[in-house]
Motif scaffolding. Structure first.
Motif, short mmCIF file in Angstrom:
data_model
loop_
_atom_site.label_atom_id
_atom_site.label_comp_id
_atom_site.label_asym_id
_atom_site.label_seq_id
_atom_site.Cartn_x
_atom_site.Cartn_y
_atom_site.Cartn_z
N ALA A 1 0.91 -1.42 0.24
CA ALA A 1 0.10 -0.37 -0.12
C ALA A 1 0.58 1.11 0.35
O ALA A 1 0.59 1.75 -0.16
N LEU A 2 1.92 0.98 -0.65
CA LEU A 2 2.37 2.40 -0.68
C LEU A 2 1.66 3.12 -1.48
O LEU A 2 1.31 2.27 -2.42
N PHE A 3 2.14 4.13 -1.42
CA PHE A 3 1.01 6.19 -2.40
C PHE A 3 2.17 5.59 -3.13
O PHE A 3 3.28 6.81 -3.75
N PRO A 4 1.24 5.60 -4.70
CA PRO A 4 1.91 5.84 -5.89
C PRO A 4 2.94 6.81 -6.21
O PRO A 4 3.55 6.70 -7.73
N HIS A 5 2.29 8.00 -5.72
CA HIS A 5 2.63 8.90 -6.74
C HIS A 5 3.51 9.78 -5.82
O HIS A 5 3.76 10.98 -5.96
N LEU A 6 3.60 9.53 -4.81
CA LEU A 6 4.43 9.94 -4.22
C LEU A 6 5.95 9.49 -3.99
O LEU A 6 5.70 8.18 -4.40
N THR A 7 7.18 10.38 -3.70
CA THR A 7 8.30 9.80 -3.99
C THR A 7 8.56 8.70 -2.74
O THR A 7 7.23 8.38 -1.17
N ARG B 1 8.83 10.69 0.55
CA ARG B 1 7.42 11.37 1.08
C ARG B 1 6.56 10.26 1.49
O ARG B 1 5.91 10.44 2.58
N PHE C 1 5.06 10.62 4.84
CA PHE C 1 3.52 11.08 5.61
C PHE C 1 3.34 10.51 6.91
O PHE C 1 2.45 12.02 7.22
N PRO C 2 3.65 9.59 7.50
CA PRO C 2 3.62 10.26 9.39
C PRO C 2 3.85 11.18 10.14
O PRO C 2 3.16 11.73 10.71
N GLU D 1 5.21 13.72 9.14
CA GLU D 1 3.64 15.24 8.68
C GLU D 1 2.67 15.20 8.83
O GLU D 1 1.98 16.31 9.33
N LEU E 1 10.48 6.84 -7.36
CA LEU E 1 8.68 6.33 -6.93
C LEU E 1 8.83 5.05 -6.51
O LEU E 1 9.27 3.88 -7.01
N ARG F 1 8.60 3.25 6.43
CA ARG F 1 7.15 4.12 7.02
C ARG F 1 6.06 4.24 7.80
O ARG F 1 6.02 4.40 8.32
N ALA F 2 6.45 1.99 8.10
CA ALA F 2 5.48 1.61 8.95
C ALA F 2 5.75 2.56 10.68
O ALA F 2 5.93 2.29 11.53
#
Lengths: 275, 366
Positions: B95-101, B104, B108-109, B111, B140, B156-157
């Motif tokens: 579930a990585l955000f495909p539009h963010l590097t 980024r 995310f968490p 931010e 990406l 990220r987690a």
């Protein structure tokens, strides 16, 4: 690739080449058929003659001057751009919310809502227009550009829902969940994670909504009153005072649509890194 | 230590009590209770539909439970939205955000928690180094391999120091070799950061390798909770014995005693010497578990408490070990596993097989 497969390709080549030529010829024909009106309209708009004559006896910009000098034409054009823009923005926002609810939501009556959303497309324009006239006359919206924009927005909703809904179905719902798990509210997750992923669809939907309004005649006829939109003005012009101004208007209209398409091509394509 | 090998001296971080969840007539969780201690690695192991993913999602806040209570660090989080739980989760498909590097994605968490830009940059750099992805920040997700995406998801987690890390079958999409190295990496990272972790898998080898404790789940219940060795050597039920590792399942009843052991008469007619706990001796029907690696080839019947002549049915060569299927005179078929490439035996060969009384376990009949 092995030598054997290359040889096999070689022997198949001739049949394939014939098929390609046939395909190209067919595509050329279709293309020619589609641009044929332009081939006629373009020169006529630059005609020096006072009549719709092809080929034109000489060339001038008089019909463009005529168009710009006549406030009726210019007002109609601006009004159509305004109505189209309002329709594009309103239909895209409302349609996207509706699409999110239809794709992601689970609630009783969802199936019925899904069917109902399509009603403006399924209904003949004339029936829709009469119904809207009846309703809007009680709301004192008939004869105002706002009334036309509202009716156009409702008419464009199904287009937006179809385009945005299809795109929403292709993206991974777990990215939205992940964003929430990482500390985002649902609204933030949708705004920062879901919507950017479907941006090309949002841009396309807005464009389609704009065109559907910009080009629309029947609703504008019923609801516009003295506030003529461009298609209504063109219609009247053809009925009462046919001259090459109509060709000049057509060319300008085409130019505007092409411009919007170019802008979309620049900003609406695929997922782009933002850093 | 509690009988289930509980969280022991570690302070409990997560406490699930009597969690119940139904989807219409389907019971996904049937009163599940579980505590996880600080820094502990607990695996929920079970087949699909056993409720392990439902339990994980309930802990994360993506599923509401109908009944029961979930506490995190002493705080009731049962009705708290996922965003406020402070739990890191790695999804099965990342579930990585495909539009963010990559950078980024990891930021995310931070931010969302209003961390200052300079601090975010510093922590993203630090965690990228930790997961060995230095210099990949500007890419990406789709420009990375599966293993690299996996590490971004893990980064990220964990970058916001979550109170709990959840992983939902994170290695199932990777090929075997990559999976093995990622398992070791995860374990090192988890121990280095002291992360309290709940891990979901259907792969029993993975569970045995990684876990401090394993909760074996089936039909929405935890069938057994304990250390990997306890789960393997002392399965609490027929299901656990069959799901974790391979097992020969035998049925019989106590028929007397032989040389200090209980004598069990199998349904097949064979009679075995078995070490049974005193409580089980009086019982009627017995379910016995015999692990394939406990059975040996014998030269002489005196070499083992139980010895039977057997005929070889099949020999499967598996590289590091060999598997044989043999049939006893009674018709009972057993699976036997040996280390090394084993003897190349032809089907139909007659050999003596055997095992000791302590090699066999009784589990409750069901």
């Amino acid at each position: 690739m092995s030598a054997a497969t290359i040889r096999r390709r070689g022997s198949m080549g001739r049949g394939r080449r014939a098929a390609r030529i046939a395909l190209h010829a067919w595509c050329g024909l279709v293309f020619f058929f589609l641009v044929l009106p332009l081939v006629v309209v373009f020169p006529i708009s630059f005609s020096s003659s006072a009549y719709l004559q092809f080929p034109p006896p000489g060339y001038s910009l008089r019909w463009y001057r005529e168009f710009l000098a006549d406030p009726n034409w210019v007002d109609a054009a601006w009004r159509s751009v305004l109505i189209g823009s309002v329709t594009a923005v309103a239909a895209t926002i409302l349609g996207t919310l509706l699409a999110i609810s239809l794709v992601r939501g689970t609630y009783p009556g969802k199936g019925a809502v899904e069917q109902l959303v399509m009603a403006p497309i399924a209904l003949p324009s004339i029936v829709y227009s009469v119904a809207a006239y009846q309703l809007f006359s009680t709301l004192h919206l008939v004869g105002s550009w706002q009334g036309v924009a509202v009716a156009h927005t409702v008419h464009a909703l199904p287009l937006v829902v179809v385009v945005v809904g299809a795109s929403l179905r292709t993206i991974d719902v777990s990215t939205e969940m992940a964003a929430q798990g990482l500390g985002a509210s649902w609204f933030t997750a949708v705004r920062r994670i879901t919507l950017p992923q479907i941006r090309p669809a949002l841009v396309s939907a807005a464009f389609i909504a704009f065109i559907s309004s910009f080009d629309e005649l029947v609703i504008a006829m019923f609801l516009g009153g003295i506030n003529l939109t461009l298609p209504k003005k063109m219609f009247d012009s053809i009925l009462y005072e046919i001259d090459p101004t109509i060709a000049a208007v057509s060319v300008l209209q085409i130019a505007l649509v092409v411009l919007v398409l170019v802008v979309i091509g620049r900003f609406g394509s695929g997922v782009r890194p933002t850093s | 230590m509690s009988p289930d090998g509980g969280s022991g001296s570690r302070a409990p971080i997560l406490a699930v009590s009597h969690a119940r969840k139904t989807y219409g007539p389907v019971v996904a969780l049937e009163g599940v209770s579980l505590t996880v201690g600080e820094g502990e690695f607990v695996t929920l192991l079970g087949p699909s539909g056993s409720g392990k993913t439902t339990l994980l999602k309930a802990i994360a806040g993506f599923e509401e439970i109908d009944d029961g209570r979930i506490e995190l660090a002493g705080q009731d989080i049962t009705d708290m939205p996922p965003a406020r739980r402070g739990i890191g989760m790695v999804f099965q498909n990342y579930a990585l955000f495909p539009h963010l590097t990559v950078a980024r994605n990891i930021a995310f968490p931070l931010e969302m928690r209003g961390v200052a830009r300079a601090e975010i940059d510093r922590r993203v750099e630090e965690i990228l180094r930790l997961v060995e992805l230095e210099g990949y920040g500007a890419r990406l997700p789709r420009q990375l391999s599966g293993g690299q995406q996996q590490r971004v998801a893990l980064a990220r987690a964990t970058v916001f120091n979550p109170r709990l890390l959840l992983l939902d079958e994170p290695f199932s999409a990777l090929d075997r070799k990559l999976r093995e190295s990622m398992q070791v990496e995860l374990r090192h990272l988890q121990q280095r950061l002291g992360l309290t972790t709940v891990f979901v898998t259907h792969d029993q080898e993975e569970a045995l390798l990684l876990s401090d404790r394993i909760a074996v789940m089936n039909h929405g219940r935890i069938e057994q909770l304990g250390h990997p060795a306890a789960i393997y050597d002392h399965p609490a039920s027929r299901f656990v014995a069959g799901f974790v590792g391979e097992a020969n399942m035998l049925r019989g009843h106590v028929a007397g005693s032989r040389g200090g052991h209980a004598e069990v008469a199998l349904d097949s007619g064979d009679r075995l010497a078995v070490d049974l706990p005193p409580a089980a001796r009086g019982a009627g029907d017995l379910q016995l578990v015999l692990r394939p690696e406990r059975i040996r080839w014998l030269d002489d019947a005196a070499q083992a408490d139980n010895a039977f002549p057997a005929v070889l049915v099949e020999h499967l060569y598996l590289g590091q070990n060999s598997k044989y299927r043999v049939r006893l005179a009674s018709g009972l078929e057993l699976t036997l596993r040996t280390q090394g490439e084993g003897e190349p035996l032809a089907a139909g060969t007659e050999r003596l097989v055997g095992w000791d009384a302590r090699d066999i376990r009784g589990v409750p009949c069901s």
